[in-house]
Structures are given as structure tokens and as C-alpha cells.
Design an enzyme around this catalytic site. Structure first.
Site, PDB file in Angstrom:
ATOM      1  N   GLU A 178       0.545  -1.573   0.178  1.00 30.87           N
ATOM      2  CA  GLU A 178      -0.099  -0.030   0.147  1.00 30.87           C
ATOM      3  C   GLU A 178       0.710   1.246  -0.028  1.00 30.87           C
ATOM      4  O   GLU A 178       0.447   1.724   1.195  1.00 30.87           O
ATOM      5  CB  GLU A 178      -0.618  -0.210   0.958  1.00 30.87           C
ATOM      6  CG  GLU A 178      -1.599   1.321   1.531  1.00 30.87           C
ATOM      7  CD  GLU A 178      -3.182   0.774   2.097  1.00 30.87           C
ATOM      8  OE1 GLU A 178      -2.644   0.314   3.465  1.00 30.87           O
ATOM      9  OE2 GLU A 178      -3.558   2.109   2.574  1.00 30.87           O
ATOM     10  N   LYS A 220      -2.263  -2.626  -2.920  1.00 30.49           N
ATOM     11  CA  LYS A 220      -3.324  -1.331  -2.399  1.00 30.49           C
ATOM     12  C   LYS A 220      -3.294   0.488  -2.489  1.00 30.49           C
ATOM     13  O   LYS A 220      -2.358   0.855  -1.492  1.00 30.49           O
ATOM     14  CB  LYS A 220      -3.656  -1.927  -1.056  1.00 30.49           C
ATOM     15  CG  LYS A 220      -5.044  -0.580  -0.182  1.00 30.49           C
ATOM     16  CD  LYS A 220      -4.918  -0.941   0.840  1.00 30.49           C
ATOM     17  CE  LYS A 220      -6.224  -0.028   1.721  1.00 30.49           C
ATOM     18  NZ  LYS A 220      -6.999  -0.944   3.161  1.00 30.49           N
TER      19      LYS A 220
HETATM   20  P1  13P Z   1      -9.067   3.886   4.728  1.00 33.72           P
HETATM   21  O1  13P Z   1     -10.718   3.527   3.755  1.00 33.72           O
HETATM   22  O2  13P Z   1     -10.159   5.063   5.629  1.00 33.72           O
HETATM   23  O3  13P Z   1      -8.487   4.631   3.378  1.00 33.72           O
HETATM   24  O4  13P Z   1      -8.246   2.954   5.375  1.00 33.72           O
HETATM   25  C1  13P Z   1      -7.949   2.444   3.861  1.00 33.72           C
HETATM   26  C2  13P Z   1      -6.730   1.559   5.081  1.00 33.72           C
HETATM   27  O5  13P Z   1      -6.465   0.373   5.246  1.00 33.72           O
HETATM   28  C3  13P Z   1      -5.469   2.656   4.992  1.00 33.72           C
HETATM   29  O6  13P Z   1      -4.806   2.132   5.210  1.00 33.72           O
END
Ligand code: 13P
Length: 341
Positions: A178, A220
Site C-alpha cells: 500500500e 492497495k
Molecule cells: P481508508 O479506506 O479509510 O483510507 O483506509 C484503508 C486503509 O487500510 C488505509 O491504510
């Protein structure tokens, strides 16, 4: 490493019609969410809240493919003594775990951050696997502002993400990679596109250097989207078209799936954007949601810490999960929201 099994899990969490519930708020973040609904952030309240979500039968069995947990939650039991992780397994969803330990200031780069948590990560992954986690998550944060991001921040975070991903695969855990480009600034969608493109290209370069098997991971990312404070907000179709163009340019087809973060978008925007992307024709990877706020804001409000509101909280969660499940197949319509309201 058994790559066939990693690929099976990565593919399962991006099954069309389903997506990931990001319930991995750190203690600090969940306190902020609870403050907003007037609930004290005690261990018991955090347990009750998450137990409510994981026992939402309709959402969990039909629309949620995986759940990202926080360290506290993976060791917690439900009120009746069942481990919370078992509730997730029983629903058919795959349990996952957030393994980064938050961010620190990046030296020599004012205003920029690096994510930490690699120390002893191999040992921690082993324990999480034994407990039942089959995927993990690590979030890097890149901010857009005047003179930032620097190439230093992009490289350092990409390097660390790849280190984490390689350690996960060696521990037979699917890494969810991510690299989040924040939507907090006043930049326009094209600047977000450019920065995200640099971040993704550097991240995949590092993943290759560190021999991460792309077939056994999930990405992600953020969407290509206008900064929240930008005067000109790009419409849904533009976000969808630019995000798909960006991902096609940067994400190899060997990656089984992409699951977006919501990043501060409203519930309905996050759903509408994902839906519009699926209207653009066939895509080379599974494309779905891994939302935190956009799945939980409504159930948090409906629950508000009261036992008598559990059914209302579950129904709010099931509704959002169903809307996003439909969006992951391009079958959502805004009229479905109005009917429910
Ligand atoms: P949000 O969808 O609130 O951005 O959170 C997702 C997430 O895992 C952020 O690290």
C-alpha cells in the site's frame, strides 16, 4: 515459498462481487473514530465494535473477501470466548493483519515520512501465520505539497515496502502493498496522477529488485483523484478513466489484484468511482475495494457504542458492503442508495 497457494489467496481476496474490510485502525486512529461518535476507546468497546462487524452475517458471507486486523484484535476473543479471528474464518473471509508500525519523520526531508516496522518482522509474521493470518498490509504515506514528494521519500518508502513484501512471501503470507498518495492537498487530479505514477513505478522496480513474486501479492493504491482542497473537483468519469489509465501503465498484469483504499472519499464517492472503472471494459487484474472509512463510517454512526444499536450497525455495514460488492462488478446504481435511505 508456495507461490501457487499465495496466488490462490491473492486471487480469492479480489473475487468479483467482494472486497476487503480494512478494520486495522491503530489505537490512535480508532480513538479518533470513537471520539467522533462519543464512545470511549477502551479495549472492551473496541472488541464489541469489531465483533459487531465480524458477526454481520450478510456482509461477511456475501460481500467481504478478507479483513485486515490490528495486532490487538487478532489476539482478542468475542464476548462468548470465540477468538475474533475465528468469526472471520467461519464467515468464509480470509483474515489478514497490519504489520507496519506507523510512520516517522524522514531525516533530511522536511514534512515527509517513512513507514517503520521491519525490525523482527520475520518473527512477528511467523506468529501471525500460526494464528491464522494469510495476508498482511503495510502502508507507506506520500504527501503532495510544495516541493514534495522528494525522490528520496519515494525511493525509501518503495524500498521498505519491497523489504516487507519479500519477508511476507518468505513467511507464506500474501503482502498487500500500500503506497498511499494522500488526497489532503489542494493539488489537481493531474498532479495526483503524476505523483502516483512515479510512486508505483518506483515501487514495482523495488519489488523486482528484491525478487517479490508479483503473482503472489495484492496492490492497495489510491485512485487518481483531485486533492480535497482543490477548487476543481474531477467528476466520477474522469477519476475512473484516469485511474484505470494510470494503473494499466504502471501495474503488471501478473499482479492478481488491486484493492483501493478510500483515503477520505465519501462513502458514495468511493463506491461510484469503483463502479465507473468497471464500466470501462475488461481489466487485466481483479479490481475491488479495501476500504476502511468508506465501509465503517455508517455502521460507526448507527452503533454509537450502544448494545441496542448492534442490529442497526450491522445493517448499515451490510448495506455499504453490498453497494461496494455491486460496484466491484460495475452493477451499482445511485438509485440503490436512495431506496435504502
Ligand atoms: P481508508 O479506506 O479509510 O483510507 O483506509 C484503508 C486503509 O487500510 C488505509 O491504510
Amino acid at each position: 515459498m508456495n507461490l501457487t497457494e499465495l496466488n490462490r489467496i491473492a486471487t480469492a481476496v479480489v473475487t468479483p462481487g467482494k472486497g476487503i474490510l480494512a478494520a486495522d485502525e491503530s489505537s490512535g486512529t480508532i480513538k479518533k473514530r470513537f471520539d467522533a461518535i462519543g464512545v470511549e476507546s477502551t479495549e472492551g468497546n473496541r472488541r464489541d465494535y469489531r465483533e459487531m462487524l465480524f458477526r454481520s452475517k450478510e456482509a461477511m458471507s456475501q460481500y467481504i473477501s478478507g479483513v485486515i486486523l490490528y495486532d490487538e484484535t487478532i489476539w482478542q476473543d468475542a464476548k462468548d470466548g470465540t477468538p475474533l479471528i475465528k468469526l472471520i474464518e467461519q464467515s468464509g473471509a480470509v483474515p489478514g493483519i497490519k504489520v507496519d508500525e506507523g510512520t516517522q519523520a524522514l531525516p533530511m526531508c522536511p514534512g515527509e515520512l517513512v513507514t517503520v516496522g521491519l525490525d523482527k518482522l520475520a518473527e512477528r509474521l511467523k506468529k501471525y501465520y500460526e494464528r491464522g493470518a494469510r495476508f498482511a498490509k503495510w502502508r507507506a504515506v506520500i504527501d503532495i505539497g510544495s516541493g514534495i514528494p522528494s525522490m528520496t521519500a519515494i525511493s525509501v518508502n518503495a524500498h521498505v515496502l519491497a523489504r516487507y513484501a519479500a519477508l511476507c512471501q518468505a513467511a507464506q503470507i500474501v503482502p498487500i502493498v500500500e503506497p498511499e498518495v494522500l488526497m489532503d492537498g489542494d493539488h489537481d487530479i493531474d498532479r495526483c496522477y503524476d505523483v502516483t505514477s512515479r510512486v508505483l513505478n518506483k515501487t514495482f522496480q523495488e519489488l523486482r529488485v528484491q525478487r517479490v513474486a508479483l503473482e503472489g501479492m495484492v496492490l492497495k493504491p489510491n485512485m487518481a483523484i483531485s486533492g480535497k482542497k482543490c477548487a476543481k473537483q474531477a467528476p466520477v468519469e474522469e477519476v475512473a478513466e484516469k485511474t484505470v489509465r494510470l494503473l494499466k501503465a504502471c501495474v503488471p498484469a501478473a499482479v492478481p489484484g488491486i484493492a483501493f483504499l478510500s483515503g477520505g472519499q465519501s462513502d458514495e464517492e468511493a463506491t461510484a468511482h469503483l463502479n465507473a472503472m468497471h464500466k470501462l471494459g475488461p481489466l487485466p487484474w481483479g479490481l475491488t475495494f479495501s476500504y476502511g472509512r468508506a465501509l465503517q463510517a455508517a455502521p460507526q454512526k448507527a452503533w454509537s457504542g450502544k448494545a441496542e444499536n448492534v442490529a442497526a450497525g450491522q445493517s448499515a455495514f451490510s448495506h455499504r458492503a453490498r453497494m461496494n460488492g455491486l460496484a466491484s462488478k460495475g452493477e451499482w446504481q445511485s438509485s440503490l442508495e436512495k431506496k435504502a435511505a
